[in-house]
Every structure is written in C-alpha cells, then in structure tokens.
Enzyme design. Sequence first.
Site, PDB file in Angstrom:
ATOM      1  N   LYS A  59     -12.255  -3.645  -2.702  1.00  0.00           N
ATOM      2  CA  LYS A  59     -12.936  -2.347  -2.796  1.00  0.00           C
ATOM      3  C   LYS A  59     -12.035  -1.293  -3.418  1.00  0.00           C
ATOM      4  O   LYS A  59     -12.520  -0.329  -4.003  1.00  0.00           O
ATOM      5  CB  LYS A  59     -13.342  -1.874  -1.392  1.00  0.00           C
ATOM      6  CG  LYS A  59     -14.320  -2.766  -0.658  1.00  0.00           C
ATOM      7  CD  LYS A  59     -14.545  -2.253   0.749  1.00  0.00           C
ATOM      8  CE  LYS A  59     -15.460  -3.151   1.548  1.00  0.00           C
ATOM      9  NZ  LYS A  59     -15.637  -2.665   2.935  1.00  0.00           N
TER      10      LYS A  59
ATOM     11  N   LYS B   9      -7.103 -10.577  -5.646  1.00  0.00           N
ATOM     12  CA  LYS B   9      -8.261 -10.679  -4.769  1.00  0.00           C
ATOM     13  C   LYS B   9      -9.295  -9.618  -5.109  1.00  0.00           C
ATOM     14  O   LYS B   9      -8.951  -8.488  -5.461  1.00  0.00           O
ATOM     15  CB  LYS B   9      -7.814 -10.514  -3.315  1.00  0.00           C
ATOM     16  CG  LYS B   9      -8.922 -10.732  -2.289  1.00  0.00           C
ATOM     17  CD  LYS B   9      -8.373 -10.595  -0.880  1.00  0.00           C
ATOM     18  CE  LYS B   9      -9.482 -10.746   0.151  1.00  0.00           C
ATOM     19  NZ  LYS B   9      -8.989 -10.551   1.533  1.00  0.00           N
TER      20      LYS B   9
ATOM     21  N   LYS C  31       0.818  -1.212   0.000  1.00  0.00           N
ATOM     22  CA  LYS C  31       0.000   0.000   0.000  1.00  0.00           C
ATOM     23  C   LYS C  31       0.853   1.263   0.000  1.00  0.00           C
ATOM     24  O   LYS C  31       0.498   2.252  -0.642  1.00  0.00           O
ATOM     25  CB  LYS C  31      -0.949  -0.003   1.203  1.00  0.00           C
ATOM     26  CG  LYS C  31      -2.041  -1.054   1.113  1.00  0.00           C
ATOM     27  CD  LYS C  31      -2.992  -0.990   2.303  1.00  0.00           C
ATOM     28  CE  LYS C  31      -4.109  -2.017   2.184  1.00  0.00           C
ATOM     29  NZ  LYS C  31      -5.046  -1.956   3.333  1.00  0.00           N
TER      30      LYS C  31
END
Length: 412
Positions: free
Chosen positions: A279, A276, A181
């Site tokens: 969102k 995966k 991230k």
Amino acid sequence: MARALLSQLLILSDRPPRFSTSIIGRGRDLTRTRGAVPSRFPLLPGLDFRCNCTASSPVAEAPGVSPSPIRKRVVSGVQPTGSVHLGNYLGAIKNWILLQDTYDTLFFIVDLHAITLPYDTPELLKATRSTAAIYLACGVDPLKASIFVQSHVRAHVELMWLLSSATPLGWLNRMIQFKEKSRKAGDENVGVSLLTYPVLMASDILLYQTDLVPVGEDQKQHLELTRELAERINYLYGGRKWKKLGGRGGTLFKVPEALIPPTGARVMSLTDGLSKMSKSAPSDQSRINLLDTKDVIANKIKRCKTDSHPGLEFDNPERPECNNLLSIYQIITGRTKEEVEHECRDMNWGTFKATLADALIDHLLPIQARYSEITSDPAYLDQILSEGARKAADIAETTLNNVYQAMGFLQR
C-alpha cells in the site's frame, strides 16, 4: 498486525507443554461464545485455500456424550491504510475463509498500527469501515469468526504496556522493518511507536491465547519476537511465582506458531518482481486494489513489468515478474502449478496478460458487488463489529487480568 500465521521454522525445540485453547472466565466458557449476528451475505463460491494444518484432536468426554473438539485459535489482521490490494487478499484474507471452518478465528482491523507513521485522520476512519466491509465481502462469516476493530478492545494497548516493561530494547533495535521504515522517513521524524509497534503486535496475538498466526515470510521476525516475549513473561511471572500471588500458576501465555500458506503468502509488485506488493508504494500501478474497476485492472496488467524471454515459467530466479504473474494466475483460478505451466508455457506476454486480466476481473467482481451491498447498510456493519469486539473483549479481559495479577498489581 497484519494482517498470517506460522511455520515449523519458528518452533522451538524446548517449547513448554501446550494447554487447552478453551479459556474459562467468570463462570462461562469464553471460547464457545459464537455469533448472534446473522450472515446476510453468503460466502463466495470457489474460494479455495489448501492448508496442511489440522485441528486439535477431540477431547475425551463422559460416556454417552458426543465428543466436542476443542479448536485451535487463529488470529490475524490487516491495517486500514490505503486500499486493500491483491497482496493483502491472496496473502491473508482469502486464506482466512477455510481457516474459519477449521479453527476458532478472530480477524480484526489493526487501526492502532496504522498511526505509526504520519496519516490522514479522515482517511483512517473511512478506511477502517471499508476494510471491515471487504473482510465480509471476501467471505469472512460473522457466524464463524469474530470480526472487530483493534482499538475497540482496549486490552490490546494495556497488555502492550505490560509487555513493554519486559521487552529488551535490543530486541526492537534489530527489527528489519523498523530499520527500513525509519530510514525512509528520516530518523528525526520517526515516532516512538514505529519502534515499539512489534510489542503491540505481540499483544494482539498473546491476548487471545493464540495457537496459530497466518503470516507471510516477511513477518516471521515479528512472530519470533512474540514467541520470545511469551516465553520471557512466562518465565519471569508465571508458574509458582504467579501461584504465590493467588493465581492458578502455570503459563500466562501460549507460545504461538506460524501458519504460512503454501502459495500466495508473498505477492510481488507489478512494477518490480523483487519487491512485495504494498500500500505504501508511491505508484498505484504497482498493485491491483480489490475495488479497482475492470478497466483499471486490465490497464494495470497490460502495463505491468515483464521480460523478453520466450515462453512462461515458474521459479526462474532471472524472471521474478514471470513467476509472480503466473503465481497470481494460479491462485486466482484455483489450479495447480502443473496445470498453469501446461496452459501458459507457450503463451506470449500479450496473450497471457489478457488471460490474467480476465481471470482477475471475474474473480473480483462478485467481491465488489457484495462490498457495495454491505456498505449500503452501515447499521449492519456496525452491529457485526460491535458483536465481534464484545466476544474478543471477553477473552482478552481474562488474559489481561491474569497478567496484572501475576505481575503484582492490586486487583480491582
């Protein structure tokens, strides 16, 4: 937090002896406080999750008294960022339905985790309420489980700070999700919370003396950090050291274990079978949101990525999209892998996609109807969240007070 909870791969051979999940505090048994909120919305029919775990054995009681089993405790949560999608549902929320019948369960909306990256403040407020309503619409029963918002129990943040003082920086630097991230966001734009949020996740779990945490395969590293922190705090401050400060001695935290569902723990993207469902993916085409209309669902399935191989099959590493779509169909329909293989192996993609879209629409329509009913009564939703937070806070305060005492703080 995320939303799982946890596998034998994580169990340490030298784990200290376990102690009861029943937590006594201020003259009452806090694990026995069960919901006063009526369940207005019945559980969804046909929700099935096969779990290979069993509840604790009944404890011995006085002669003439019926034995009352002490349930193990399960804790899990989902972030209120973006729309709750099929991966959240099949990998976590759907699996909670049976867990709440077997375990002492706490399910919460982890809103504090949602601010580790830049976010829209009005959207956070809206998504928090929406996520709570989806929990209920999917079948989480407030008479069986405590449902609450993470930030409504302030002990989460307090315990995080205490745990942070004993967390080596090297443990956090090795976390894979932080590396991924921070690379995407750019190191100069990353807030400290992105590095330290695994400590908050550990706090979420340890605060409730959790036995089992439902997690997907990608979350096992976070759980392992939680286990290491529990053992570290128990070693540094528990036992005789705590007893000398006026405490009861022994362990401060249970060392939780992972509970990983046999299927559905990792639902992949509709546009990339190796990634995966998320969102945060830039394309909404990559996921099925639980509140998508039937036309949107049909269109997304029609356009999802497939391959040119003949027939359909599970577990071929060269066909990740095929395996993902068959797995989704298997879980949604409640059939066995063998039944799905027999039904679908000779189908072409056009036929199977239509079949899968119809199954998804049929499964999600009752959830969407219940969601609309629940959100039309804000007072009902607020009552459930308030009661859930009250129950959770009772348990959390006992743990937090013990940790403060063991770490040498002056008691209030």
